[in-house]
Design a protein around this motif. Structure first.
Motif, PDB file in Angstrom:
ATOM      1  N   THR A   1       2.756  -0.666  -5.012  1.00  0.00           N
ATOM      2  CA  THR A   1       3.404  -0.167  -3.802  1.00  0.00           C
ATOM      3  C   THR A   1       2.393  -0.223  -2.661  1.00  0.00           C
ATOM      4  O   THR A   1       1.208  -0.497  -2.880  1.00  0.00           O
ATOM      5  N   HIS A   2       2.878   0.057  -1.452  1.00  0.00           N
ATOM      6  CA  HIS A   2       1.973   0.070  -0.302  1.00  0.00           C
ATOM      7  C   HIS A   2       1.951   1.459   0.327  1.00  0.00           C
ATOM      8  O   HIS A   2       1.084   2.258   0.020  1.00  0.00           O
ATOM      9  N   GLN A   3       2.922   1.758   1.180  1.00  0.00           N
ATOM     10  CA  GLN A   3       2.939   3.059   1.842  1.00  0.00           C
ATOM     11  C   GLN A   3       3.941   4.029   1.221  1.00  0.00           C
ATOM     12  O   GLN A   3       3.704   5.232   1.184  1.00  0.00           O
TER      13      GLN A   3
ATOM     14  N   ASN B   1      -4.837  -5.153   8.080  1.00  0.00           N
ATOM     15  CA  ASN B   1      -4.203  -3.867   8.348  1.00  0.00           C
ATOM     16  C   ASN B   1      -4.304  -3.607   9.850  1.00  0.00           C
ATOM     17  O   ASN B   1      -5.396  -3.518  10.394  1.00  0.00           O
TER      18      ASN B   1
ATOM     19  N   THR C   1      -0.197  -0.692   8.015  1.00  0.00           N
ATOM     20  CA  THR C   1       0.787  -1.772   8.019  1.00  0.00           C
ATOM     21  C   THR C   1       0.098  -3.136   8.044  1.00  0.00           C
ATOM     22  O   THR C   1      -0.880  -3.334   8.768  1.00  0.00           O
ATOM     23  N   ASN C   2       0.601  -4.066   7.241  1.00  0.00           N
ATOM     24  CA  ASN C   2       0.040  -5.420   7.189  1.00  0.00           C
ATOM     25  C   ASN C   2       0.620  -6.280   8.307  1.00  0.00           C
ATOM     26  O   ASN C   2       1.840  -6.343   8.485  1.00  0.00           O
TER      27      ASN C   2
ATOM     28  N   GLU D   1      -2.219 -11.924  -3.337  1.00  0.00           N
ATOM     29  CA  GLU D   1      -1.090 -11.022  -3.135  1.00  0.00           C
ATOM     30  C   GLU D   1       0.025 -11.756  -2.403  1.00  0.00           C
ATOM     31  O   GLU D   1      -0.243 -12.617  -1.556  1.00  0.00           O
TER      32      GLU D   1
ATOM     33  N   GLN E   1      -2.451   6.105  -6.205  1.00  0.00           N
ATOM     34  CA  GLN E   1      -1.311   5.408  -5.624  1.00  0.00           C
ATOM     35  C   GLN E   1      -0.434   4.843  -6.728  1.00  0.00           C
ATOM     36  O   GLN E   1      -0.924   4.401  -7.781  1.00  0.00           O
TER      37      GLN E   1
ATOM     38  N   LEU F   1      -4.016   1.284   3.580  1.00  0.00           N
ATOM     39  CA  LEU F   1      -2.564   1.455   3.493  1.00  0.00           C
ATOM     40  C   LEU F   1      -1.880   1.293   4.847  1.00  0.00           C
ATOM     41  O   LEU F   1      -0.674   1.514   4.961  1.00  0.00           O
TER      42      LEU F   1
END
Length: 390
Positions: free
Chosen positions: A83-85, A121, A139-140, A43, A79, A137
């Motif tokens: 996308t992420h959040q 995360n 925050t990274n 990723e 989802q 999901l």
């Protein structure tokens, strides 16, 4: 004469697609392929903050391997792809929690080790916009793994010790120094030494800047100015060669001083330069419950171990209404720190990273864009392209 079509002719006619249908199928295939690659193999991420400088810089684009530690099965399957959040450019959630699945980790070919640069995360809710996102999901964050399960970690005047032995300082890691000079320095000067995000000068006083009046020594003069900078030891060695540099002082907290917001305080008098000793939780390890262990491991037991009806007070922990006198951890944990030690919100502030929050290993920088270039020709940092992350 009647035209006769073979079965092959009929299949060919049926297979013919309109341009719109061909475009849609191509896009669908690309989205599915990208989603699978992103989930299973690798990723792409970008660096938005200076917490890992100078190892990783703001504007670096990097690839993170999911194969090293093994990819996680999705916890939140409903989802929007890629996308992420949130949906791109909006505040609309990109997911639904109507279905939440148990998450498992597929086999990898290695484990997280001391010194790995890891994407994970971030666990605390307050670092996730105070939204209780599902684990996959959240925050990274990207930091360097300093302590692995079972390690005894300690920071003494900035130096890290693991199990009583010095931990190697990353070669491009940064720390804070106060530089006293008779010359007025500008942003272009600091840029030559890759100091872009971490310097303060007298014209822009901040909480990180100290006026020279606080430094009562023989080198101070009316014409002298001072700068607080976060930089590497190599750069500091170069600064010492300038005859107009009259002094360089490390800026660090003293042992025994309690730092604001530090994990384990106020039970322990720790700060970000002097922290621990603390044992990183290991799956299967058992601790006794008392005021000190509650300060260190109470949040772990309450938030990350998937226990039901947990109540934590400064002197006791109850699970399901019953007070416990000991506890055995259900999963492994890690201790993460940024290479920019004095400008990093990391495990010294919010504690341990659970194993099920690990995303992958950062492997290399494929592109680097300077967010504030001196000119358009220097927008790309050519010397950072395809840099292996170590």
């Amino acid at each position: 004469m009647t035209e006769v079509k073979t079965q092959a002719d009929r299949k060919a006619a049926k297979a013919h697609k309109s341009p719109i249908r061909e475009w849609f199928d191509s896009v669908l295939f690309a989205v599915v392929a990208a989603t699978l690659i992103r989930w299973l193999f690798m990723e792409a991420f970008t660096i938005p903050t200076p917490s890992m400088e100078n190892s990783l810089m703001v504007g670096d684009f990097l690839f993170v391997s999911k194969l090293h530690y093994g990819t996680r099965t999705p916890q939140t399957p409903l989802q929007v792809p890629l996308t992420h959040q949130k949906i791109w450019g909006t505040n609309i959630p990109s997911y639904s929690t109507a279905i939440q699945l148990p998450s498992y980790r597929l086999p990898g070919f290695t484990h997280v080790t001391n010194g790995d640069v890891v994407v994970f995360n971030v666990p605390p809710k307050y670092l996730n916009e105070n939204i209780d996102y599902p684990t996959d999901l959240k925050t990274n964050y990207i930091k360097r793994c300093i302590g692995i399960p079972g390690d005894v970690l300690e920071v003494r005047q900035r130096a890290v010790f693991i199990n009583g032995k010095p931990f190697p300082t990353p070669p491009r890691s940064e720390q804070k120094y106060f530089i006293k000079t008779t010359e007025v320095l500008d942003a272009n000067f600091f840029r030559k030494f890759d100091i872009v995000n971490d310097y303060r000068d007298p014209s822009q006083p901040t909480e990180n800047w100290k006026p020279l009046e606080q430094y009562n020594d023989s080198t101070k003069s009316a014409a002298m100015v001072g700068y607080s900078v976060n930089t590497t030891e190599d750069v500091i060695a170069k600064f010492k060669e300038f005859d107009w540099v009259k002094g360089i002082e490390p800026m660090s907290d003293k042992a025994g001083e309690t730092g604001a917001g530090i994990y384990g305080t106020p039970t322990f008098n720790w700060n970000h330069d002097n922290f621990g000793p603390i044992t990183v939780p290991k799956k299967g390890a058992t601790i006794q419950i008392d005021a000190k262990s509650i300060a260190l491991y109470g949040p772990v037991i309450e938030l990350y171990e998937k226990n039901e009806a947990v109540a934590v007070s400064p002197t006791s922990i109850t699970i399901g209404g019953k007070a416990i006198t000991s506890y055995t951890f259900k999963q492994d944990y890690y201790f993460m720190m940024g290479d920019n030690r004095d400008n990093s919100l990391d495990s010294r502030f919010w504690g341990f990273v659970p194993e099920d929050h690990i995303v992958g290993k950062a492997v290399f920088v494929w592109m680097s864009l300077d967010p504030n270039p001196a000119n358009v020709w220097n927008k790309i940092r050519w010397n950072r392209l395809f840099r292996i992350i170590d």
